[in-house]
Design a protein around this motif. Structure first.
Motif, PDB file in Angstrom:
ATOM      1  N   SER A  49       0.825  -1.210   0.000  1.00 13.57           N
ATOM      2  CA  SER A  49       0.000   0.000   0.000  1.00 13.57           C
ATOM      3  C   SER A  49       0.856   1.254   0.000  1.00 13.57           C
ATOM      4  CB  SER A  49      -0.916   0.014   1.225  1.00 13.57           C
ATOM      5  OG  SER A  49      -0.143   0.221   2.387  1.00 13.57           O
ATOM      6  N   SER A  50       0.259   2.346  -0.441  1.00 12.22           N
ATOM      7  CA  SER A  50       0.993   3.611  -0.552  1.00 12.22           C
ATOM      8  C   SER A  50       1.193   4.289   0.800  1.00 12.22           C
ATOM      9  CB  SER A  50       0.266   4.549  -1.512  1.00 12.22           C
ATOM     10  OG  SER A  50      -1.030   4.816  -1.019  1.00 12.22           O
ATOM     11  N   GLY A  51       0.649   3.734   1.885  1.00  6.97           N
ATOM     12  CA  GLY A  51       0.867   4.296   3.203  1.00  6.97           C
ATOM     13  C   GLY A  51       2.154   3.795   3.840  1.00  6.97           C
ATOM     14  N   MET A  52       2.985   3.141   3.086  1.00  5.80           N
ATOM     15  CA  MET A  52       4.207   2.538   3.621  1.00  5.80           C
ATOM     16  C   MET A  52       5.345   3.547   3.732  1.00  5.80           C
ATOM     17  SD  MET A  52       5.643   0.368   0.511  1.00  5.80           S
ATOM     18  CE  MET A  52       4.760   0.546  -0.975  1.00  5.80           C
ATOM     19  N   THR A  53       6.382   3.119   4.421  1.00  9.86           N
ATOM     20  CA  THR A  53       7.573   3.959   4.548  1.00  9.86           C
ATOM     21  C   THR A  53       8.415   3.831   3.287  1.00  9.86           C
ATOM     22  OG1 THR A  53       8.928   2.221   5.524  1.00  9.86           O
ATOM     23  CG2 THR A  53       7.640   3.614   7.050  1.00  9.86           C
ATOM     24  N   LEU A  54       9.343   4.757   3.115  1.00 11.27           N
ATOM     25  CA  LEU A  54      10.249   4.694   1.970  1.00 11.27           C
ATOM     26  C   LEU A  54      11.074   3.418   2.030  1.00 11.27           C
ATOM     27  CD1 LEU A  54      11.413   5.950  -0.566  1.00 11.27           C
ATOM     28  CD2 LEU A  54      12.998   7.225   0.882  1.00 11.27           C
ATOM     29  N   GLU A  55      11.468   2.990   3.219  1.00 14.88           N
ATOM     30  CA  GLU A  55      12.229   1.750   3.378  1.00 14.88           C
ATOM     31  C   GLU A  55      11.434   0.555   2.855  1.00 14.88           C
ATOM     32  OE1 GLU A  55      14.411  -0.852   6.887  1.00 14.88           O
ATOM     33  OE2 GLU A  55      13.493   1.054   7.391  1.00 14.88           O
ATOM     34  N   ASP A  56      10.164   0.465   3.220  1.00 16.67           N
ATOM     35  CA  ASP A  56       9.306  -0.623   2.738  1.00 16.67           C
ATOM     36  C   ASP A  56       9.179  -0.572   1.215  1.00 16.67           C
ATOM     37  OD1 ASP A  56       8.864  -1.400   5.358  1.00 16.67           O
ATOM     38  OD2 ASP A  56       6.998  -0.259   5.521  1.00 16.67           O
ATOM     39  N   ARG A  91      12.547   5.737   7.233  1.00 11.07           N
ATOM     40  CA  ARG A  91      11.367   5.576   8.098  1.00 11.07           C
ATOM     41  C   ARG A  91      10.262   6.591   7.834  1.00 11.07           C
ATOM     42  NH1 ARG A  91      12.934   2.579  13.363  1.00 11.07           N
ATOM     43  NH2 ARG A  91      14.776   1.506  12.615  1.00 11.07           N
ATOM     44  N   ILE A  92      10.497   7.493   6.910  1.00 15.27           N
ATOM     45  CA  ILE A  92       9.476   8.485   6.560  1.00 15.27           C
ATOM     46  C   ILE A  92       8.439   7.806   5.659  1.00 15.27           C
ATOM     47  CG2 ILE A  92       9.021  10.667   5.372  1.00 15.27           C
ATOM     48  CD1 ILE A  92      11.883  11.512   6.053  1.00 15.27           C
ATOM     49  N   LYS A  93       7.169   8.056   5.935  1.00  8.49           N
ATOM     50  CA  LYS A  93       6.113   7.508   5.071  1.00  8.49           C
ATOM     51  C   LYS A  93       6.187   8.221   3.728  1.00  8.49           C
ATOM     52  CE  LYS A  93       3.086   5.875   8.572  1.00  8.49           C
ATOM     53  NZ  LYS A  93       1.878   5.160   8.706  1.00  8.49           N
TER      54      LYS A  93
END
Length: 140
Positions: A49-56, A91-93
């Protein structure tokens, strides 16, 4: 993503896709064709989903690159860049990411900065934006 279906000597049919690498065998040509189409649809749906962190987002993009058969050097380069960027802004969304966040993670080496920016842009555009077409293009 294109693929081919051909008849084997034993009468079965084989569907072969190069990227992502996948081979499917079935009794009929139609069954092989349908199985490959189903696989490719599922492959494209493996998007977080687009609510994820940049890392994800970066991790999902690297996984997709591996599954689609990208060169190992490319995957290694992306992994190296992701490991650097993760410590700074990972860790930033994605929805909260700003251009200044990305610029702060670029570093001083020009070539590395360009590669990092391109990688982050690709990860966001290919992964996060696929689920949410209204997500702003923060990577540019």
């Amino acid at each position: 993503m294109s693929y081919s279906v051909f008849k084997l000597q034993d009468g079965r049919y084989r569907a072969v896709c190069q990227k992502p690498k996948k081979t499917i065998e079935r009794k009929t040509k139609r069954a092989a064709d349908q199985a490959m189409l189903k696989y490719l649809r599922e492959f494209d749906r493996q998007t977080p989903s687009s609510g994820m962190t940049l890392e994800d987002c970066m991790d999902a993009y690297i996984k997709r690159c591996k599954e689609r058969g990208r060169a190992q050097k490319t995957v290694d380069d992306y992994t190296k860049i992701a490991n650097i960027v993760k410590h700074q802004i990972g860790r930033i969304k994605v929805k909260d990411l700003t251009p200044s966040d990305i610029e702060s993670a670029m570093g001083t080496a020009a070539k590395a900065a360009i590669n990092r920016r391109a990688f982050i842009r690709a990860a966001i555009n290919k992964i996060a934006k696929k689920d949410d077409p209204y997500l702003p293009n923060v990577a540019e």
